[in-house]
Motif scaffolding. Structure first.
Motif, mmCIF file in Angstrom:
data_model
loop_
_atom_site.group_PDB
_atom_site.id
_atom_site.type_symbol
_atom_site.label_atom_id
_atom_site.label_comp_id
_atom_site.label_asym_id
_atom_site.label_seq_id
_atom_site.Cartn_x
_atom_site.Cartn_y
_atom_site.Cartn_z
ATOM 1 N N LYS A 277 44.001 42.251 35.655
ATOM 2 C CA LYS A 277 43.012 41.408 34.996
ATOM 3 C C LYS A 277 41.717 41.386 35.795
ATOM 4 C CE LYS A 277 46.410 38.299 32.871
ATOM 5 N NZ LYS A 277 46.882 36.905 32.741
ATOM 6 N N THR A 278 40.604 41.287 35.097
ATOM 7 C CA THR A 278 39.291 41.139 35.716
ATOM 8 C C THR A 278 38.385 40.449 34.714
ATOM 9 O OG1 THR A 278 37.509 42.296 36.862
ATOM 10 C CG2 THR A 278 38.479 43.399 34.940
ATOM 11 N N TYR A 279 37.112 40.335 35.054
ATOM 12 C CA TYR A 279 36.174 39.678 34.140
ATOM 13 C C TYR A 279 36.039 40.507 32.861
ATOM 14 C CZ TYR A 279 35.006 37.165 38.408
ATOM 15 O OH TYR A 279 35.082 36.422 39.541
ATOM 16 N N PRO A 280 35.918 39.835 31.697
ATOM 17 C CA PRO A 280 35.860 40.552 30.410
ATOM 18 C C PRO A 280 34.858 41.706 30.359
ATOM 19 C CG PRO A 280 36.104 38.212 30.035
ATOM 20 C CD PRO A 280 35.934 38.372 31.517
#
Length: 313
Positions: A277-280
Motif C-alpha cells: 500500500k502507498t498513497y493513491p
C-alpha cells in the motif's frame, strides 16, 4: 578464524566476493553468518557484563564499516595499533601475499603478535581466489556450501570428510591444513572486476527499481508491528524475488526478461490485493510504471523466441 575453516568460510565468503572495495563492501554480508559468529564472542560474553559486551559489539562493528575504503592511504603511527583501511585492504585481497592475513577487527596488534600481519605492498586485487562472476544473490550467498557438499561426498574416508568441513578451503587429502599456495591462481595486477556493461536505459531501469525496493524494505521495518504475518512474508518474498531478478539482469542473462515479467506482474498483484500500500497517486504511478515494464519485457521475450526460432531454422 573464518578464513581458515571451510564451513566458516562458507558463511563469510559473501563479504569477500566483491571485486570492488568501498563502503558498500562492508554491507555485503552473508545471510547465515549470524548463526556462526556468536562462537567468536562467546568467551567474552561469559566474562564481561552483558551491557558492556553489547556496547563493544556495536562499536566494533561500526569501526569496521569505515575501513572498507580506498580513499584513505596511510594513518601514520596508528598503523602499528589499529586495523586501518590499508591493513584491511590486504585482508580482502586475492594476491598471494594477502591470503590469510590481517584478521583483526579493530586492533592489528594481534596479527603482529601471532604472525598473520602483512603490510600493503603492490596493488591489491580484491575478491575470491576463484571468482564466481555473478550478481545472482543465491549463488553469491550459497555457492561455497554447494562446493563443500560436492567435495564432502567425493572425498573418501570419514576423517577426510571431517577435514573437508573443518580444515581450510584449499585442503585436500595429502595437502597441508590450509592447502597449497601454488594452487592459488596467479595475480598479474591487470585483472578487471566482473562488471557486464548494460545499456544506459537498463542502468536507469535498475536504479529506479532498486530505489523502489529499498523504499519497500524501509517501510516494511517501519510498519512491521502493524502488518499481518502473511503481508510481511509476501513482502519479504517479493524483495528476494527482486534481488534475484536484478542479479540476473546485471549478469545480462537471457532469462532476466522472464524473471522481470514475473516480478512486475507479482508487484501489481500484491498491490491490487492490498499487500503493498502507498498513497493513491503513487499507486496509480506504480500501476503505469509496472504495466509498461511488463510490456517492455514481453517484447524482449518475443524477440528472444524469434531469434531462437530463426537459429533453429
Amino acid at each position: 578464524e573464518e578464513n581458515e575453516v571451510n564451513i566458516l568460510w562458507a558463511t563469510h565468503q559473501t563479504h569477500h566476493s566483491s571485486e570492488d572495495y568501498n563502503l558498500s563492501t562492508a554491507l555485503r554480508q552473508s545471510a547465515v553468518q549470524k548463526y556462526i559468529s556468536w562462537v567468536f564472542y562467546l568467551p567474552m560474553a561469559l566474562i564481561i557484563p552483558p551491557s558492556v559486551c553489547a556496547v563493544h559489539l556495536q562499536f566494533n562493528l561500526l569501526y569496521q564499516f569505515w575501513i572498507h575504503t580506498e580513499v584513505i592511504d596511510n594513518l601514520g603511527p596508528l598503523e602499528w595499533i589499529l586495523n586501518t583501511p590499508s591493513h584491511h585492504r590486504v585482508h580482502h585481497g586475492r594476491n598471494l601475499y594477502c591470503i590469510d592475513k590481517n584478521y583483526g577487527g579493530t586492533l592489528i596488534i594481534w596479527d603482529r603478535i601471532f604472525g598473520t600481519f602483512e603490510a600493503e605492498k603492490e596493488k591489491v586485487i580484491y575478491g575470491l581466489t576463484h571468482p564466481i562472476n555473478t550478481f545472482e544473490p543465491f549463488k553469491v550467498q550459497l555457492h561455497h556450501f554447494t562446493y563443500i557438499w560436492g567435495v564432502f561426498w567425493a572425498t573418501p574416508g570419514f576423517s577426510n570428510k571431517l577435514s573437508v568441513i573443518f580444515k581450510g578451503p584449499g585442503w585436500g587429502p595429502g595437502k597441508p591444513r590450509l592447502g597449497l599456495s601454488e594452487e592459488i591462481p596467479v595475480i598479474t595486477g591487470k585483472e578487471v572486476p566482473f562488471n557486464p556493461k548494460l545499456p544506459v536505459h537498463l542502468c536507469v531501469y535498475a536504479v529506479i527499481h532498486f530505489s523502489l525496493i529499498v523504499t519497500l524494505y524501509i517501510d516494511l521495518f517501519a510498519a512491521a508491528a502493524t502488518l499481518s504475518q502473511v503481508t510481511v512474508l509476501l513482502r519479504i518474498g517479493y524483495i528476494i524475488l527482486t534481488l534475484t531478478s536484478m542479479g540476473l539482469l546485471m549478469d545480462k542473462r537471457p532469462e532476466a526478461a522472464r524473471w522481470e515479467t514475473v516480478r512486475c506482474t507479482v508487484f501489481l498483484a500484491l498491490q491490487k490485493l492490498g499487500y503493498i500500500k502507498t498513497y493513491p497517486p503513487m499507486m496509480f504511478a506504480y500501476e503505469v510504471l509496472f504495466s509498461l515494464c511488463i510490456v517492455f519485457w514481453g517484447v524482449q521475450i518475443m524477440k528472444q523466441l524469434t531469434s531462437s526460432t530463426a537459429k533453429r531454422l
